[in-house]
Motif scaffolding. Sequence first.
Motif, PDB file in Angstrom:
ATOM      1  N   VAL A   1      27.018 -12.686 -22.457  1.00 30.21           N
ATOM      2  CA  VAL A   1      26.689 -11.803 -23.580  1.00 30.21           C
ATOM      3  C   VAL A   1      25.177 -11.710 -23.759  1.00 30.21           C
ATOM      4  CG1 VAL A   1      26.890 -11.465 -26.072  1.00 30.21           C
ATOM      5  CG2 VAL A   1      28.857 -12.280 -24.760  1.00 30.21           C
ATOM      6  N   VAL A   2      24.499 -12.844 -23.693  1.00 35.18           N
ATOM      7  CA  VAL A   2      23.050 -12.851 -23.880  1.00 35.18           C
ATOM      8  C   VAL A   2      22.355 -12.123 -22.728  1.00 35.18           C
ATOM      9  CG1 VAL A   2      20.999 -14.305 -24.004  1.00 35.18           C
ATOM     10  CG2 VAL A   2      23.055 -14.955 -25.264  1.00 35.18           C
ATOM     11  N   GLY A   3      22.774 -12.409 -21.490  1.00 35.80           N
ATOM     12  CA  GLY A   3      22.127 -11.811 -20.322  1.00 35.80           C
ATOM     13  C   GLY A   3      22.321 -10.309 -20.236  1.00 35.80           C
ATOM     14  N   ILE A   4      23.578  -9.875 -20.315  1.00 36.65           N
ATOM     15  CA  ILE A   4      23.854  -8.432 -20.254  1.00 36.65           C
ATOM     16  C   ILE A   4      23.350  -7.755 -21.520  1.00 36.65           C
ATOM     17  CG2 ILE A   4      25.669  -6.692 -20.122  1.00 36.65           C
ATOM     18  CD1 ILE A   4      25.177  -8.187 -17.510  1.00 36.65           C
ATOM     19  N   GLY A   5      23.470  -8.448 -22.649  1.00 36.97           N
ATOM     20  CA  GLY A   5      22.997  -7.889 -23.911  1.00 36.97           C
ATOM     21  C   GLY A   5      21.504  -7.633 -23.901  1.00 36.97           C
ATOM     22  N   ALA A   6      20.745  -8.540 -23.293  1.00 37.86           N
ATOM     23  CA  ALA A   6      19.290  -8.366 -23.228  1.00 37.86           C
ATOM     24  C   ALA A   6      18.927  -7.114 -22.447  1.00 37.86           C
ATOM     25  CB  ALA A   6      18.654  -9.602 -22.594  1.00 37.86           C
ATOM     26  N   LEU A   7      19.628  -6.875 -21.338  1.00 37.96           N
ATOM     27  CA  LEU A   7      19.374  -5.657 -20.569  1.00 37.96           C
ATOM     28  C   LEU A   7      19.823  -4.424 -21.343  1.00 37.96           C
ATOM     29  CD1 LEU A   7      20.456  -6.863 -17.009  1.00 37.96           C
ATOM     30  CD2 LEU A   7      18.134  -6.519 -17.853  1.00 37.96           C
ATOM     31  N   ALA A   8      20.944  -4.549 -22.064  1.00 40.87           N
ATOM     32  CA  ALA A   8      21.448  -3.415 -22.851  1.00 40.87           C
ATOM     33  C   ALA A   8      20.499  -3.050 -23.986  1.00 40.87           C
ATOM     34  CB  ALA A   8      22.833  -3.744 -23.405  1.00 40.87           C
ATOM     35  N   ILE A   9      19.837  -4.032 -24.563  1.00 37.98           N
ATOM     36  CA  ILE A   9      18.856  -3.757 -25.614  1.00 37.98           C
ATOM     37  C   ILE A   9      17.760  -2.843 -25.066  1.00 37.98           C
ATOM     38  CG2 ILE A   9      17.007  -4.803 -26.994  1.00 37.98           C
ATOM     39  CD1 ILE A   9      18.867  -7.198 -27.415  1.00 37.98           C
ATOM     40  N   GLY A  10      17.437  -3.012 -23.788  1.00 29.60           N
ATOM     41  CA  GLY A  10      16.445  -2.145 -23.169  1.00 29.60           C
ATOM     42  C   GLY A  10      16.864  -0.683 -23.200  1.00 29.60           C
ATOM     43  N   VAL A  11      18.146  -0.433 -22.975  1.00 28.29           N
ATOM     44  CA  VAL A  11      18.648   0.946 -23.036  1.00 28.29           C
ATOM     45  C   VAL A  11      18.443   1.515 -24.432  1.00 28.29           C
ATOM     46  CG1 VAL A  11      20.671   2.417 -22.779  1.00 28.29           C
ATOM     47  CG2 VAL A  11      20.326   0.495 -21.209  1.00 28.29           C
ATOM     48  N   VAL A  12      18.747   0.708 -25.434  1.00 22.89           N
ATOM     49  CA  VAL A  12      18.586   1.153 -26.827  1.00 22.89           C
ATOM     50  C   VAL A  12      17.127   1.459 -27.135  1.00 22.89           C
ATOM     51  CG1 VAL A  12      18.854   0.482 -29.242  1.00 22.89           C
ATOM     52  CG2 VAL A  12      20.622  -0.124 -27.574  1.00 22.89           C
ATOM     53  N   LEU A  13      16.231   0.542 -26.755  1.00 25.49           N
ATOM     54  CA  LEU A  13      14.807   0.746 -27.016  1.00 25.49           C
ATOM     55  C   LEU A  13      14.275   1.976 -26.273  1.00 25.49           C
ATOM     56  CD1 LEU A  13      13.500  -2.938 -26.878  1.00 25.49           C
ATOM     57  CD2 LEU A  13      13.916  -1.537 -28.907  1.00 25.49           C
ATOM     58  N   MET A  14      14.754   2.188 -25.065  1.00 21.38           N
ATOM     59  CA  MET A  14      14.336   3.347 -24.290  1.00 21.38           C
ATOM     60  C   MET A  14      14.748   4.646 -24.982  1.00 21.38           C
ATOM     61  SD  MET A  14      15.164   4.241 -20.298  1.00 21.38           S
ATOM     62  CE  MET A  14      16.944   4.075 -20.542  1.00 21.38           C
ATOM     63  N   LEU A  15      15.972   4.674 -25.502  1.00 20.47           N
ATOM     64  CA  LEU A  15      16.455   5.870 -26.198  1.00 20.47           C
ATOM     65  C   LEU A  15      15.680   6.099 -27.495  1.00 20.47           C
ATOM     66  CD1 LEU A  15      20.309   5.471 -25.649  1.00 20.47           C
ATOM     67  CD2 LEU A  15      18.756   7.085 -24.519  1.00 20.47           C
ATOM     68  N   ILE A  16      15.325   5.016 -28.165  1.00 16.39           N
ATOM     69  CA  ILE A  16      14.528   5.153 -29.394  1.00 16.39           C
ATOM     70  C   ILE A  16      13.168   5.760 -29.066  1.00 16.39           C
ATOM     71  CG2 ILE A  16      13.323   3.871 -31.212  1.00 16.39           C
ATOM     72  CD1 ILE A  16      15.671   1.898 -31.211  1.00 16.39           C
ATOM     73  N   TRP A  17      12.506   5.254 -28.012  1.00 16.97           N
ATOM     74  CA  TRP A  17      11.206   5.781 -27.638  1.00 16.97           C
ATOM     75  C   TRP A  17      11.312   7.239 -27.170  1.00 16.97           C
ATOM     76  CZ3 TRP A  17       6.493   6.001 -28.567  1.00 16.97           C
ATOM     77  CH2 TRP A  17       5.552   6.485 -27.661  1.00 16.97           C
ATOM     78  N   PHE A  18      12.417   7.584 -26.553  1.00 15.92           N
ATOM     79  CA  PHE A  18      12.632   8.946 -26.062  1.00 15.92           C
ATOM     80  C   PHE A  18      12.550   9.973 -27.193  1.00 15.92           C
ATOM     81  CE2 PHE A  18      15.714  12.414 -25.383  1.00 15.92           C
ATOM     82  CZ  PHE A  18      15.159  13.015 -24.264  1.00 15.92           C
ATOM     83  N   VAL A  19      12.936   9.564 -28.399  1.00 16.61           N
ATOM     84  CA  VAL A  19      12.947  10.475 -29.541  1.00 16.61           C
ATOM     85  C   VAL A  19      11.533  10.860 -29.978  1.00 16.61           C
ATOM     86  CG1 VAL A  19      13.620  10.704 -31.975  1.00 16.61           C
ATOM     87  CG2 VAL A  19      15.167   9.598 -30.334  1.00 16.61           C
ATOM     88  N   PHE A  20      10.557   9.990 -29.750  1.00 16.43           N
ATOM     89  CA  PHE A  20       9.198  10.243 -30.224  1.00 16.43           C
ATOM     90  C   PHE A  20       8.498  11.288 -29.354  1.00 16.43           C
ATOM     91  CE2 PHE A  20      10.183   6.237 -32.177  1.00 16.43           C
ATOM     92  CZ  PHE A  20       9.459   6.227 -33.365  1.00 16.43           C
ATOM     93  N   PRO A  21       7.714  12.156 -29.962  1.00 14.12           N
ATOM     94  CA  PRO A  21       7.018  13.199 -29.192  1.00 14.12           C
ATOM     95  C   PRO A  21       6.106  12.641 -28.098  1.00 14.12           C
ATOM     96  CG  PRO A  21       6.934  13.692 -31.540  1.00 14.12           C
ATOM     97  CD  PRO A  21       7.504  12.311 -31.420  1.00 14.12           C
ATOM     98  N   GLY A  22       5.487  11.487 -28.362  1.00 13.65           N
ATOM     99  CA  GLY A  22       4.580  10.908 -27.382  1.00 13.65           C
ATOM    100  C   GLY A  22       5.251  10.495 -26.087  1.00 13.65           C
ATOM    101  N   ALA A  23       6.582  10.386 -26.093  1.00 12.87           N
ATOM    102  CA  ALA A  23       7.324   9.961 -24.907  1.00 12.87           C
ATOM    103  C   ALA A  23       7.655  11.112 -23.971  1.00 12.87           C
ATOM    104  CB  ALA A  23       8.616   9.256 -25.325  1.00 12.87           C
ATOM    105  N   LYS A  24       7.539  12.348 -24.462  1.00 13.82           N
ATOM    106  CA  LYS A  24       8.009  13.492 -23.683  1.00 13.82           C
ATOM    107  C   LYS A  24       7.341  13.624 -22.316  1.00 13.82           C
ATOM    108  CE  LYS A  24      10.789  14.423 -27.008  1.00 13.82           C
ATOM    109  NZ  LYS A  24      12.179  13.936 -26.876  1.00 13.82           N
ATOM    110  N   PRO A  25       6.001  13.442 -22.207  1.00 13.76           N
ATOM    111  CA  PRO A  25       5.398  13.575 -20.866  1.00 13.76           C
ATOM    112  C   PRO A  25       5.993  12.618 -19.839  1.00 13.76           C
ATOM    113  CG  PRO A  25       3.700  13.622 -22.554  1.00 13.76           C
ATOM    114  CD  PRO A  25       4.975  13.233 -23.244  1.00 13.76           C
ATOM    115  N   PHE A  26       6.377  11.423 -20.292  1.00 13.94           N
ATOM    116  CA  PHE A  26       6.953  10.470 -19.346  1.00 13.94           C
ATOM    117  C   PHE A  26       8.362  10.876 -18.956  1.00 13.94           C
ATOM    118  CE2 PHE A  26       9.621   6.657 -18.637  1.00 13.94           C
ATOM    119  CZ  PHE A  26       9.038   6.213 -17.455  1.00 13.94           C
ATOM    120  N   PHE A  27       9.200  11.148 -19.941  1.00 16.24           N
ATOM    121  CA  PHE A  27      10.600  11.439 -19.632  1.00 16.24           C
ATOM    122  C   PHE A  27      10.787  12.820 -18.995  1.00 16.24           C
ATOM    123  CE2 PHE A  27      11.153   8.001 -22.770  1.00 16.24           C
ATOM    124  CZ  PHE A  27      12.009   7.192 -22.043  1.00 16.24           C
ATOM    125  N   ARG A  28       9.795  13.691 -19.090  1.00 15.90           N
ATOM    126  CA  ARG A  28       9.845  14.960 -18.374  1.00 15.90           C
ATOM    127  C   ARG A  28       9.302  14.817 -16.953  1.00 15.90           C
ATOM    128  NH1 ARG A  28       7.972  17.725 -23.389  1.00 15.90           N
ATOM    129  NH2 ARG A  28       5.850  17.558 -22.528  1.00 15.90           N
TER     130      ARG A  28
END
Length: 510
Positions: free
Chosen positions: A456-483
Motif C-alpha cells: 500500500v505504501v509503495g504503490i500508494g507513493a507512486l499513485a500520489i505522483g499521478v494525483v500531484l501531476m494532475l493537480i499541476w496540469f490544471v495550472f496555466p503555468g503547466a500548459k507549455p510542458f504538457f503540450r
Amino acid sequence: MTAAPERTAGKGLATGTLGLWGSTVIGLASTAPVYSLVATLGFVVLAVGASAPIAFIIAFIPMLFIAFAYRELNNAVPDCGTTFTWSTKAFGPWIGWMGGWGVAVAGMVVLANLSQIAGVYLWSLVGDGSLAENAPLVTVTGVAFIAAMTFISYRGVEIGERVQNILLAVQYLVLALFVVLALWKFFDGTAPNPTPFDIGWFNPFGFDDFSGFTEAVLLALFIYWGWDTCLALNEETKDPTRIPGRAALLTTVILLGTYVTVTVAAMMYAGVGEDGAGLSNPDNAEDVFLALKDGLFGPFGWVLVVAVLISAVSSTQTTILPTARGTLAMAAYKALPARFRSVHPRYRTPSFSTLVMGVVASVYYVGMTIISDDILQDSILSLGLAIAFYYALTGFACVWFYRRDLFTSAKNLLVRGILPLLGAVMLTLAFVQSAIDMYDPEYGNTVLLGVGGTFVVGIGALAIGVVLMLIWFVFPGAKPFFRGESLNRDTAVLVPDEPIAYPRSVDGGI
C-alpha cells in the motif's frame, strides 16, 4: 544518426566543478556501501545461504545494463533532470513527469531511513548504548543530520565533494580492515566458524529455492542503488557528456567488487550457520557487522559502528543532490512551479529545491515516526518499487530515444538497444515480483486495507505522483510542458532561459 541537441544557456549551476574522481566518489557515497551491507547481507544469506556471492553478481547485471542506458542518454542529453528529461524526450510529458516523481519518492523515503540509522548509531556509541532506543532523541538527531547535510548541499557541490572524499575514505578503510581481519582469523584458525572458500558460491544454478533466489536478488538490487547521483550532477562536471557516464559505470563495477569481497570474507570467517556468529542466524540478520565486530575488532569494535554512522550520514548528503536537481530541471521545463528553478547566485546550487527536499524529508520522517515506526519501516521496504520503476523507465527510454540509430552499428545495437532493454525488462520483472510479494499481508510489519502495508505504501507513493501531476496540469503555468512545448525531442540541451516552443512531432511529441 541521432544528433546531440544544440546547447544553450544552462540553469545557472556551477559548471566545470567535478572531474571523473569527484563524480565517482559521489556516486559511491550515494550507495552508502557500509550501511548497505549492514542492512542487506544478513537477509541475503538467510534467503540463499552460501549462494550469497552469486546473488550479488546477478543483481549487478541489470544495474550495469541500466548504467549503459544512463551513459548513452547522457551523451546526447547531459541534463540534470536525468530520468525525467530523458523519459519526456522519449515518451512525452506524462510518462516523463512520473519518472521524475519516482526519483523524488526514492530520495525522500531513503533520507528518512538514513537519518534514523545515523541517529541510532550515534547514540549507540554513548554510554551503554541505551540512548539508541530513545525514539524522540533519535528522531531529533536524525532531523539534525538532515539539516546539516542539506546545508552542505546548499553551499555547493565542491564543498560536498571534499566532505565525501573524507567520509568515503573512512568507509573503505574500515571495509578493508574487515576483510583483512576476517581472512587473517580464518587462516590462523581463530575464526568462530572457519569455512574454506568454495567456487560453488559463484554457481548461478546453485539456488535451491526460486522464491529465495528472487528475494535475494531483489534485496541485492537495493544496495547498488544510488550510483545515478553522478549523472544528476552532469551539468556540474568538467565534461558533461562523458564524465558522468564513465563515473556511473566505474561506480557500479567498484561496488560489485566491494560487496562480493566483503561477503566472501564474512562467509569464510563466520560461515553460514544458524547459530552464534553464523550469517544465517536470524538474530544477526538486521546487522551482521554488529554481530561480528567484537570478534573481529576486539576492543575496537566501535570502529565498525562509526563506519555505519559515517556511511548513513554520507549518503544523506548525496541523496539530496539528485532530487534537488531533478526538481530544478522539472521547474525549468515548466513541469513544476517556477520557484523550484531558483539557483543561489553565489553558491550556484538549486537553493529552493535543496531546502524543500530537506524540509519534506524531515517532515516525512517525523510524521511516520509519530504515526508508527512500523509504517516507516514498511515504507523503507517498499523503496525497491520506486527504484525499479525509474531505473526500468530509463532503460526503456534509452531504447526508444535511439530507436532510429540502433541498427547503424553493432555497438549501437548493443549499448543503446540490447543491454538497456534487458536491464529494463529485468527491473520490470523485479517490480512486478516485489509488488506481488508485498501484497501478502504477512509481508512487512503492517497490514493496511487487508493487504501488506508495504504494498500500500509503495504503490500508494507512486499513485500520489499521478494525483500531484494532475493537480499541476490544471495550472496555466503547466500548459507549455504538457503540450510538449517546453520539453520535447528537439529541446536544446541544458535549457535556454526561456523554453523554446517547438512544434509537436507527428509521433506523439517524441
